[in-house]
Write an enzyme that holds these catalytic residues in place. Sequence first.
Site, PDB file in Angstrom:
ATOM      1  N   ASP A  52      47.623  40.560  41.751  1.00 29.92           N
ATOM      2  CA  ASP A  52      49.227  41.214  40.181  1.00 29.92           C
ATOM      3  C   ASP A  52      50.254  41.646  41.534  1.00 29.92           C
ATOM      4  O   ASP A  52      50.262  41.507  42.538  1.00 29.92           O
ATOM      5  CB  ASP A  52      48.963  42.438  40.167  1.00 29.92           C
ATOM      6  CG  ASP A  52      47.321  42.558  38.342  1.00 29.92           C
ATOM      7  OD1 ASP A  52      47.649  41.099  38.302  1.00 29.92           O
ATOM      8  OD2 ASP A  52      46.782  42.695  38.885  1.00 29.92           O
ATOM      9  N   TYR A 110      37.685  42.437  48.056  1.00 37.21           N
ATOM     10  CA  TYR A 110      38.533  43.384  48.199  1.00 37.21           C
ATOM     11  C   TYR A 110      38.662  44.237  48.980  1.00 37.21           C
ATOM     12  O   TYR A 110      37.991  45.243  48.813  1.00 37.21           O
ATOM     13  CB  TYR A 110      39.198  43.887  46.889  1.00 37.21           C
ATOM     14  CG  TYR A 110      40.038  42.283  46.156  1.00 37.21           C
ATOM     15  CD1 TYR A 110      41.267  42.220  45.926  1.00 37.21           C
ATOM     16  CD2 TYR A 110      38.817  41.485  45.166  1.00 37.21           C
ATOM     17  CE1 TYR A 110      41.620  41.704  45.324  1.00 37.21           C
ATOM     18  CE2 TYR A 110      39.018  40.870  44.449  1.00 37.21           C
ATOM     19  CZ  TYR A 110      40.373  40.516  44.312  1.00 37.21           C
ATOM     20  OH  TYR A 110      41.298  39.631  43.865  1.00 37.21           O
TER      21      TYR A 110
END
Length: 256
Positions: A52, A110
């Site tokens: 994002d 992540y």
Amino acid sequence: MRNIRITVSYDGTSYSGFQTQPHGNTVQDYLERAIRMLSGETVKITSSGRTDAGVHARAQVINFTTASQIPAERWCLALNSRLPKDIVALRADEVPLSFHARKSAKRKTYSYTIRTARIPDTFQRRYQFHHPNPLDVDAMRGALAAILGTHDFSSFCSVKTVAESRIRTIYDAWIVEETDQMSVEPNQPGQLRFYFTGSGFLYNMVRILVGTLIQIGEGKRPAEEMAAILRGRNRALAGPTAEAHGLMLWNVEYAE
């Protein structure tokens, strides 16, 4: 045609995410432009995942097909001279035509970084969420155990998620405590780095997990509630979505 795989890193601060958007200014736009400048071809790259706006990548993987005969070992240096300074091609190789950066991925990791020191770090401010209040790390570690394995993560994804299945597998999740290297006083609390390794992740999944863990660390929720939130399959049960700039795509693993 040849299939070229390239691992790239980028600082996502200035970009509207990885994937091409109607208004432009995405990491994908700049990568495809650099490839066009180098090879003269208009290509559509495939990525291992979509980050994002404001999210960073230590090792994002892309691939694209090309008729160019440029040797694989020359792609990185050539692209880096045509890319912005906050996007870097790290390594390149030629892979079978069947390789797909997203579909061939087996595991992704992540990381999310929280600065816990009282004073923010001006040099790392783009990559850390500053939370100067104390957090109960043991409670957060206890909560992480609930998400290991294969589950429906509907409670931990955005209501805008379009994925047909909300089922994902988390292979490992852990927290690393680090001291403040910038402090003039030794052994001061510095930062917490959260790591999540899984088969894949839903839209905003890691950020919502971290937002919920922060509430547990603050004592606003008991660690045992994590399992109940997961079973509830309702986004309203989980905590807020943590800020984007603390998140980084850390690594992508393939069968080879």
